[in-house]
Scaffold this motif. Structure first.
Motif, short mmCIF file in Angstrom:
data_model
loop_
_atom_site.label_atom_id
_atom_site.label_comp_id
_atom_site.label_asym_id
_atom_site.label_seq_id
_atom_site.Cartn_x
_atom_site.Cartn_y
_atom_site.Cartn_z
N GLU A 344 0.85 -0.88 0.30
CA GLU A 344 -0.38 0.09 0.36
C GLU A 344 0.89 1.24 -0.02
O GLU A 344 0.42 2.09 -0.94
CB GLU A 344 -1.17 0.63 1.84
CG GLU A 344 -2.06 -1.11 0.46
CD GLU A 344 -2.72 -0.94 2.25
OE1 GLU A 344 -2.51 0.07 3.10
OE2 GLU A 344 -3.65 -1.53 2.28
N ALA A 345 1.98 1.51 1.01
CA ALA A 345 2.85 2.62 0.49
C ALA A 345 3.13 2.46 -0.35
O ALA A 345 3.31 4.03 -1.32
CB ALA A 345 4.16 1.91 1.92
N ARG A 348 0.75 4.24 -3.40
CA ARG A 348 0.61 5.52 -2.38
C ARG A 348 1.86 6.20 -3.50
O ARG A 348 1.32 7.89 -3.75
CB ARG A 348 0.52 6.10 -0.49
CG ARG A 348 -0.81 5.32 -0.63
CD ARG A 348 -1.58 6.01 0.72
NE ARG A 348 -0.40 5.86 1.74
CZ ARG A 348 -0.11 4.48 2.71
NH1 ARG A 348 -0.91 3.83 2.54
NH2 ARG A 348 0.98 4.48 3.68
N LEU A 349 3.01 6.29 -3.44
CA LEU A 349 3.95 6.75 -3.76
C LEU A 349 3.68 6.45 -5.65
O LEU A 349 4.08 7.61 -6.14
CB LEU A 349 5.62 6.09 -3.27
CG LEU A 349 5.93 6.56 -1.91
CD1 LEU A 349 6.75 6.10 -1.14
CD2 LEU A 349 5.73 7.76 -1.58
N GLU A 351 1.31 6.08 -7.24
CA GLU A 351 0.13 6.72 -7.59
C GLU A 351 0.81 8.92 -8.04
O GLU A 351 0.26 9.53 -8.53
CB GLU A 351 -1.25 6.99 -6.80
CG GLU A 351 -2.49 7.41 -6.99
CD GLU A 351 -3.51 7.45 -6.03
OE1 GLU A 351 -4.72 8.39 -5.72
OE2 GLU A 351 -3.31 6.69 -5.26
N THR A 352 0.54 9.37 -6.81
CA THR A 352 1.42 10.69 -6.49
C THR A 352 2.63 11.01 -7.66
O THR A 352 1.86 12.10 -8.63
CB THR A 352 2.00 10.83 -5.28
OG1 THR A 352 1.00 10.40 -3.85
CG2 THR A 352 2.06 12.48 -4.78
N ILE A 370 -5.36 15.71 -6.37
CA ILE A 370 -5.04 14.05 -4.57
C ILE A 370 -5.90 14.62 -3.24
O ILE A 370 -5.23 13.92 -3.02
CB ILE A 370 -4.10 13.83 -4.97
CG1 ILE A 370 -2.54 14.00 -5.16
CG2 ILE A 370 -4.04 12.96 -6.60
CD1 ILE A 370 -1.38 13.59 -4.06
N LEU A 372 -4.31 17.14 -1.20
CA LEU A 372 -3.29 16.53 0.25
C LEU A 372 -2.60 18.30 0.05
O LEU A 372 -2.67 18.28 -0.41
CB LEU A 372 -2.36 15.60 -0.44
CG LEU A 372 -2.66 14.69 -0.39
CD1 LEU A 372 -1.48 13.00 -1.22
CD2 LEU A 372 -3.18 14.07 1.27
N THR A 376 3.03 17.22 1.53
CA THR A 376 2.82 16.74 1.85
C THR A 376 3.47 15.56 -0.08
O THR A 376 3.88 14.27 0.52
CB THR A 376 1.61 16.01 2.00
OG1 THR A 376 0.89 16.20 3.64
CG2 THR A 376 1.12 14.49 2.32
N ARG A 380 6.12 12.93 -0.69
CA ARG A 380 6.03 11.80 -1.14
C ARG A 380 6.68 11.60 -2.63
O ARG A 380 7.62 10.41 -3.09
CB ARG A 380 4.42 11.76 -1.44
CG ARG A 380 3.71 11.29 -0.20
CD ARG A 380 2.47 10.65 -1.08
NE ARG A 380 1.55 10.57 0.15
CZ ARG A 380 0.21 10.16 0.05
NH1 ARG A 380 -0.20 9.90 -1.38
NH2 ARG A 380 -0.66 9.99 1.08
N ARG A 407 -0.73 0.75 -12.79
CA ARG A 407 -1.65 1.26 -12.07
C ARG A 407 -3.07 0.28 -12.66
O ARG A 407 -3.55 0.52 -11.83
CB ARG A 407 -1.92 2.28 -12.76
CG ARG A 407 -3.23 2.89 -13.09
CD ARG A 407 -3.74 3.37 -11.88
NE ARG A 407 -5.10 3.84 -12.10
CZ ARG A 407 -6.97 3.48 -12.09
NH1 ARG A 407 -6.24 2.12 -12.19
NH2 ARG A 407 -7.68 4.40 -12.63
#
Length: 419
Positions: A344-345, A348-349, A351-352, A370, A372, A376, A380, A407
């Motif tokens: 999951e970590a 997230r990276l 996707e960003t 997104i 944020l 943040t 990332r 993705r």
């Protein structure tokens, strides 16, 4: 009058009435034909069926007259040929069997009305009543027997007709998808679908575990809902592929708009959609696009989108990479390094980072997109590049392709999560 004398008098009256029925057969047929043709909406507008209804009525009334006149055993009476043929034609046209059964009920009512009008003229009401009971009983048993037989003939013909039609449809679709030259009018007749328009091809499949028939019915309903939501005037074409997969085409007429389809949030149904395309060639192209979009969804397995649309540029890119998953895995590992981990970590990276690249390196635009804080986002991005082990512009094209693959193809190309 003794019971035996009454019975004999009633039988004689029935015989006389049946003889009269035979002489008035043309008039009775015309009357029944008019009433039934006007009362059963499913028959209106189909001249051949209406004419065949007349032949069925005439043969049935004539048979009833012979049964009453000669005291024929109803259980030994065969269904008139015209009546069976009428049932078969209804089956071929997809008219519900309710129209068939209703015609017999209405016909019986009309014949009994005629018979009792004649009996009302009798001077002896007791004989007339007894004769009426014989006629009611005989016609009921006849209708019960014959309606059962014609419904059976209807069902048998429906099964045969659908099997033949599906065979013809399957062969025609195979020709179209091969790109063969076909007679468009003949093809449209075989498919009951207009090819000279714009279409969107759809592939639908189910993982619900339902029985084959129920699963396919659910997929067909989903296709119909999409066509209705798009305001399509024509019916979509649905073709079962196997027990859990269906191919579909949504008619757009002259419109080129894309179809908005909603997937099943519970994860039981999945949809792949092609782009709008025109004519017989477009029928083939949009279907091939839907199949390629399906390849992307199948590669992603349970992490696929409910709806995968080939009109999305990233899906088109992922479709090319899905054709060589082994090569794509090597690309992902080389371009991302530890950032390709199935965690999951890392997700997230990734996707960003992907949004950051799309927004041309703008921290503020990425943060807005997104939802944020800008700091943040910067954290990332720095963390993603640290995991990757290389700067952003080092083989950037491969980086962007690898992010698209992660993705859309998910666990198929990601590195196993570290223990």
């Amino acid at each position: 009058m003794t019971p035996d004398t009454l019975h004999d008098a009633a039988v004689a009256r029935v015989t006389a009435l049946a003889t009269l029925m035979g002489t008035q057969l043309p008039m009775l047929t015309r009357t029944l034909h008019k009433v039934l043709a006007e009362s059963i909406e499913d028959l209106q507008g189909d001249q051949l069926i209406v004419e065949l209804l007349g032949a069925s009525i005439e043969s049935n009334v004539e048979t009833v007259a012979h049964i009453l006149q000669y005291d024929v055993d109803v259980d030994k009476v065969a269904t008139p040929f015209a009546a069976e043929e009428y049932a078969r034609r209804l089956a071929q046209r997809g008219i519900a069997p309710l129209a068939l059964v209703r015609a017999y009920r209405l016909g019986q009512q009309q014949v009994l009305d005629w018979a009792f009008d004649e009996l009302d003229r009798d001077a002896d009401a007791t004989v007339a009543l007894a004769a009426g009971r014989i006629i009611v009983d005989t016609t009921f048993r006849y209708i019960d027997r014959i309606s059962e037989q014609v419904v059976s003939a209807y069902e048998s013909e429906r099964v045969r007709w659908l099997a033949n039609r599906n065979t013809v449809r399957k062969a025609m679709i195979e020709e179209l998808l091969r790109g063969d030259q076909v007679d468009l009018a003949a093809a449209e007749g075989a498919l009951s679908y207009r090819l000279r328009q714009n279409h969107v091809g759809v592939v639908l499949w189910s993982t619900s575990g339902s029985t084959g028939d129920e699963s396919l019915r659910q997929l067909e309903r989903l296709l119909q809902q999409a066509a209705t939501a798009a305001g399509c005037s024509g019916q979509p074409l649905f073709v079962p592929r196997d027990r859990s997969t269906g191919w579909g085409w949504i008619p757009l007429g002259r419109s080129h708009s894309e179809i908005m389809m909603v997937g099943d949030d519970e994860g039981d149904h999945w949809i792949a959609v092609g782009s709008a395309a025109a004519g017989a060639d477009g029928f083939r192209v949009t279907h091939l696009e839907a199949l390629r979009a399906q390849q992307v969804a199948l590669a992603a397995r349970d992490r696929a989108e409910r709806v995968t649309a080939f009109s999305d540029p990233q899906v088109r890119t992922a479709a090319m990479m899905a054709a060589d998953l082994e090569g794509t895995r090597r690309l992902v590992q080389k371009a991302l390094g530890p950032l390709a981990a199935d965690t999951e970590a890392a997700a997230r990276l990734r996707e960003t980072l992907q949004v950051f690249l799309t927004e041309k390196g703008s921290y503020l635009a990425t943060a807005d997109r997104i939802h944020l804080h800008k700091n943040t986002v910067k954290y990332r991005i720095d963390k993603a590049l640290e995991e990757r082990g290389r700067p952003l512009d080092d083989e950037r094209l491969e980086l962007e392709l690898a992010l698209v693959a992660c993705r859309w193809l998910a666990g198929t190309v990601l590195l196993p999560a570290p223990l």
